[in-house]
Design a protein around this motif. Structure first.
Motif, PDB file in Angstrom:
ATOM      1  N   GLN A   1      -4.599   1.032  20.388  1.00 45.10           N
ATOM      2  CA  GLN A   1      -5.592   1.702  19.537  1.00 45.10           C
ATOM      3  C   GLN A   1      -6.697   0.715  19.194  1.00 45.10           C
ATOM      4  OE1 GLN A   1      -3.460   3.151  16.112  1.00 45.10           O
ATOM      5  NE2 GLN A   1      -3.405   5.255  16.893  1.00 45.10           N
ATOM      6  N   VAL A   2      -7.937   1.245  19.032  1.00 46.14           N
ATOM      7  CA  VAL A   2      -9.078   0.410  18.642  1.00 46.14           C
ATOM      8  C   VAL A   2      -9.798   1.096  17.461  1.00 46.14           C
ATOM      9  CG1 VAL A   2     -11.249  -0.631  19.384  1.00 46.14           C
ATOM     10  CG2 VAL A   2      -9.345  -0.416  20.995  1.00 46.14           C
ATOM     11  N   THR A   3     -10.255   0.317  16.471  1.00 43.88           N
ATOM     12  CA  THR A   3     -11.104   0.822  15.369  1.00 43.88           C
ATOM     13  C   THR A   3     -12.379   0.004  15.320  1.00 43.88           C
ATOM     14  OG1 THR A   3     -10.040  -0.650  13.765  1.00 43.88           O
ATOM     15  CG2 THR A   3      -9.114   1.578  14.009  1.00 43.88           C
ATOM     16  N   ALA A   4     -13.472   0.633  14.797  1.00 46.04           N
ATOM     17  CA  ALA A   4     -14.762  -0.060  14.632  1.00 46.04           C
ATOM     18  C   ALA A   4     -14.983  -0.362  13.159  1.00 46.04           C
ATOM     19  CB  ALA A   4     -15.889   0.788  15.189  1.00 46.04           C
ATOM     20  N   ILE A   5     -15.592  -1.503  12.817  1.00 50.35           N
ATOM     21  CA  ILE A   5     -15.836  -1.938  11.431  1.00 50.35           C
ATOM     22  C   ILE A   5     -17.310  -2.313  11.317  1.00 50.35           C
ATOM     23  CG2 ILE A   5     -15.204  -3.581   9.637  1.00 50.35           C
ATOM     24  CD1 ILE A   5     -12.536  -3.967  11.084  1.00 50.35           C
ATOM     25  N   ASP A   6     -18.025  -1.699  10.257  1.00 50.24           N
ATOM     26  CA  ASP A   6     -19.437  -2.050  10.056  1.00 50.24           C
ATOM     27  C   ASP A   6     -19.560  -3.273   9.157  1.00 50.24           C
ATOM     28  OD1 ASP A   6     -19.022  -1.198   7.486  1.00 50.24           O
ATOM     29  OD2 ASP A   6     -20.036   0.749   7.754  1.00 50.24           O
ATOM     30  N   GLN A   7     -20.855  -3.656   8.859  1.00 45.02           N
ATOM     31  CA  GLN A   7     -21.075  -4.877   8.096  1.00 45.02           C
ATOM     32  C   GLN A   7     -20.629  -4.753   6.644  1.00 45.02           C
ATOM     33  OE1 GLN A   7     -25.213  -5.897   8.580  1.00 45.02           O
ATOM     34  NE2 GLN A   7     -24.917  -6.571  10.735  1.00 45.02           N
ATOM     35  N   SER A   8     -20.476  -3.487   6.215  1.00 45.82           N
ATOM     36  CA  SER A   8     -20.001  -3.300   4.833  1.00 45.82           C
ATOM     37  C   SER A   8     -18.479  -3.251   4.769  1.00 45.82           C
ATOM     38  CB  SER A   8     -20.577  -2.000   4.251  1.00 45.82           C
ATOM     39  OG  SER A   8     -21.997  -2.044   4.231  1.00 45.82           O
TER      40      SER A   8
ATOM     41  N   ASN B   1     -16.642  -0.945   6.388  1.00 46.24           N
ATOM     42  CA  ASN B   1     -16.092   0.381   6.614  1.00 46.24           C
ATOM     43  C   ASN B   1     -15.471   0.441   8.024  1.00 46.24           C
ATOM     44  OD1 ASN B   1     -17.102   1.435   4.083  1.00 46.24           O
ATOM     45  ND2 ASN B   1     -19.145   1.349   5.008  1.00 46.24           N
ATOM     46  N   GLU B   2     -14.275   0.992   8.104  1.00 52.26           N
ATOM     47  CA  GLU B   2     -13.527   1.041   9.381  1.00 52.26           C
ATOM     48  C   GLU B   2     -13.428   2.481   9.865  1.00 52.26           C
ATOM     49  OE1 GLU B   2      -9.309  -0.515  11.364  1.00 52.26           O
ATOM     50  OE2 GLU B   2      -9.622  -0.626   9.192  1.00 52.26           O
ATOM     51  N   SER B   3     -13.653   2.649  11.142  1.00 53.94           N
ATOM     52  CA  SER B   3     -13.598   3.994  11.725  1.00 53.94           C
ATOM     53  C   SER B   3     -12.160   4.459  11.880  1.00 53.94           C
ATOM     54  CB  SER B   3     -14.261   3.975  13.104  1.00 53.94           C
ATOM     55  OG  SER B   3     -13.446   3.236  14.027  1.00 53.94           O
ATOM     56  N   ASN B   4     -12.042   5.719  12.224  1.00 51.37           N
ATOM     57  CA  ASN B   4     -10.719   6.227  12.578  1.00 51.37           C
ATOM     58  C   ASN B   4     -10.256   5.570  13.884  1.00 51.37           C
ATOM     59  OD1 ASN B   4     -10.523   8.007  10.393  1.00 51.37           O
ATOM     60  ND2 ASN B   4     -11.724   9.563  11.468  1.00 51.37           N
ATOM     61  N   PRO B   5      -8.944   5.498  14.094  1.00 50.84           N
ATOM     62  CA  PRO B   5      -8.439   4.872  15.335  1.00 50.84           C
ATOM     63  C   PRO B   5      -8.821   5.669  16.582  1.00 50.84           C
ATOM     64  CG  PRO B   5      -6.692   5.098  13.702  1.00 50.84           C
ATOM     65  CD  PRO B   5      -7.857   5.899  13.207  1.00 50.84           C
ATOM     66  N   SER B   6      -8.952   4.950  17.655  1.00 52.52           N
ATOM     67  CA  SER B   6      -9.227   5.611  18.934  1.00 52.52           C
ATOM     68  C   SER B   6      -7.965   6.324  19.416  1.00 52.52           C
ATOM     69  CB  SER B   6      -9.636   4.564  19.972  1.00 52.52           C
ATOM     70  OG  SER B   6      -8.524   3.729  20.276  1.00 52.52           O
ATOM     71  N   ASP B   7      -8.120   6.968  20.551  1.00 52.86           N
ATOM     72  CA  ASP B   7      -6.915   7.518  21.178  1.00 52.86           C
ATOM     73  C   ASP B   7      -5.936   6.392  21.509  1.00 52.86           C
ATOM     74  OD1 ASP B   7      -8.003  10.036  21.017  1.00 52.86           O
ATOM     75  OD2 ASP B   7      -8.846   9.975  23.056  1.00 52.86           O
ATOM     76  N   THR B   8      -4.694   6.769  21.559  1.00 52.46           N
ATOM     77  CA  THR B   8      -3.647   5.781  21.848  1.00 52.46           C
ATOM     78  C   THR B   8      -3.405   5.677  23.356  1.00 52.46           C
ATOM     79  OG1 THR B   8      -2.579   6.216  19.731  1.00 52.46           O
ATOM     80  CG2 THR B   8      -1.243   5.164  21.464  1.00 52.46           C
ATOM     81  N   ILE B   9      -3.370   4.459  23.836  1.00 51.77           N
ATOM     82  CA  ILE B   9      -3.014   4.201  25.237  1.00 51.77           C
ATOM     83  C   ILE B   9      -1.760   3.323  25.248  1.00 51.77           C
ATOM     84  CG2 ILE B   9      -3.705   3.115  27.401  1.00 51.77           C
ATOM     85  CD1 ILE B   9      -6.588   3.701  26.704  1.00 51.77           C
ATOM     86  N   GLN B  10      -0.743   3.749  26.000  1.00 46.30           N
ATOM     87  CA  GLN B  10       0.506   2.992  26.085  1.00 46.30           C
ATOM     88  C   GLN B  10       0.596   2.286  27.444  1.00 46.30           C
ATOM     89  OE1 GLN B  10       3.576   5.846  25.356  1.00 46.30           O
ATOM     90  NE2 GLN B  10       3.468   5.602  23.141  1.00 46.30           N
ATOM     91  N   ILE B  11       0.880   1.014  27.406  1.00 51.08           N
ATOM     92  CA  ILE B  11       1.038   0.220  28.615  1.00 51.08           C
ATOM     93  C   ILE B  11       2.400  -0.495  28.557  1.00 51.08           C
ATOM     94  CG2 ILE B  11       0.138  -1.715  29.972  1.00 51.08           C
ATOM     95  CD1 ILE B  11      -2.615  -1.072  28.870  1.00 51.08           C
ATOM     96  N   PHE B  12       3.183  -0.360  29.627  1.00 48.45           N
ATOM     97  CA  PHE B  12       4.494  -1.009  29.695  1.00 48.45           C
ATOM     98  C   PHE B  12       4.432  -2.167  30.688  1.00 48.45           C
ATOM     99  CE2 PHE B  12       5.259   3.301  28.320  1.00 48.45           C
ATOM    100  CZ  PHE B  12       6.166   3.148  27.294  1.00 48.45           C
TER     101      PHE B  12
END
Length: 334
Positions: A1-8, A10-21
């Motif tokens: 999962q990846v989230t984005a964070i601005d300069q203040s 604030n964090e975005s909602n998580p991205s879609d989940t990718i599973q790697i084995f």
């Protein structure tokens, strides 16, 4: 999962989940302590070659595969496998033992190795190779006696050689009327020999001979057919020894030992002249004769005398002890 964070912050909602084995490519450790022993005892399911080994300790271990081949060359420490192994147990074994149901009487040698496999079928390096063979219970082929016959004072027995590679030797058995067969002298005859000279100590007897072959494991063949031979006395009695030779005016006076065998029926006196070197019969004498006067002698010549004796079957024995003397009539009192 990846989230984005601005300069203040604030964090975005998580991205879609990718599973790697991550793929497991690590095989189990090679199996240690592999042993192979042959067994012929117990129930039928227990007969064969028993394999055992030390347990592996991997958490994801699925089990063990046993591989086998019968292409084994050489013996002892020099034995080696010269071909590919074949899987003996397609399904992984959970236990650290395995019984290969080899039939009794199998003469093949079997080579084994064990491989550990994990849950996704990673295979370990093969274990060390172990070689086993069922106990040898196959006896040599029945030997064939060629003949048994009298030769001089012995019985000559001959046979056809067996061809087994593991032949240890032969046991030659003998019996006479009313007795059981017994091994002659209790000794095994080496496989490189195919004849034997027997010297019986009794005569006017029918002796029977039989032969068995023995391999390295101690398996004994069926006995050969029996050959019989009547042993007659072919050995003459011992002759008296010459004890002294006196010089008389008319010749040499030869005396011999008066103690002699009762088997003697005749004495034969021989003379050897130094110049000629060959033996001449001087006379056929009664068994109780004690001396002989040789008048056919030449002065200064050396003469050697010895006796041989015959028995009632006219067997001529070996020469008795000899003696020599030079004919010198003038020195007869020396």
């Amino acid at each position: 999962q990846v989230t984005a964070i601005d300069q203040s912050g604030n964090e975005s909602n998580p991205s879609d989940t990718i599973q790697i084995f991550r793929e497991d490519i690590t095989p189990p450790a090679p199996v240690q302590g592999v042993k192979a022993t042959a067994n012929t005892e117990g129930e039928e399911k227990d007969k064969g070659i028993h394999l055992s080994w030390d347990a592996n300790t991997e958490a994801d271990l699925q089990g063990y595969l046993v591989e086998r081949t019968t292409r084994v060359e050489g013996k002892g420490d020099e034995a080696k496998v010269t071909t590919e192994f074949y899987v003996e147990t397609p399904k992984a074994l959970q236990e650290t033992r395995y019984v290969d149901p080899i039939p009794e009487g199998s003469e093949s040698r079997y080579a084994y190795r064990v491989i550990a496999v994990d849950e996704i079928f990673n295979r370990s390096e093969p274990s060390e190779v172990v070689i086993a063979q069922m106990p040898d219970i196959v006896p040599p082929t029945r030997p064939v006696l060629s003949y048994a016959r009298i030769e001089n004072d012995k019985v000559h027995i001959a046979w056809s050689a067996n061809a087994e590679d593991d032949l240890a030797g032969y046991n030659l058995l003998r019996s006479k009327q009313g007795t059981e067969f017994a091994i002659i002298n209790g000794d095994m005859i080496e496989p490189r020999f195919n004849e034997y000279f027997d010297r019986p100590t009794e005569f006017d007897q029918v002796f029977r001979y039989q032969l068995v072959a023995v391999d390295d494991t101690g398996n004994v063949s069926e006995p050969s057919a029996i050959l019989s031979v009547k042993v007659i006395d072919l050995v003459g009695p011992d002759a008296p020894a010459i004890v002294r030779i006196d010089v008389e005016e008319q010749g040499l006076h030869v005396f011999w030992d008066t103690e002699r065998s009762e088997e003697i029926t005749m004495l034969v006196l021989y003379r050897v002249e130094e110049e000629q070197g060959r033996a001449t019969i001087m006379g056929y004498l009664e068994p109780d004769t004690e001396y002989f006067i040789d008048t056919d002698v030449v002065e200064e010549e050396s003469y050697t005398y010895y006796l041989r004796a015959t028995d009632k079957l006219r067997n001529l024995g070996k020469p008795g002890k000899s003696a020599a003397r030079i004919f010198k009539p003038a020195q007869k009192n020396e």
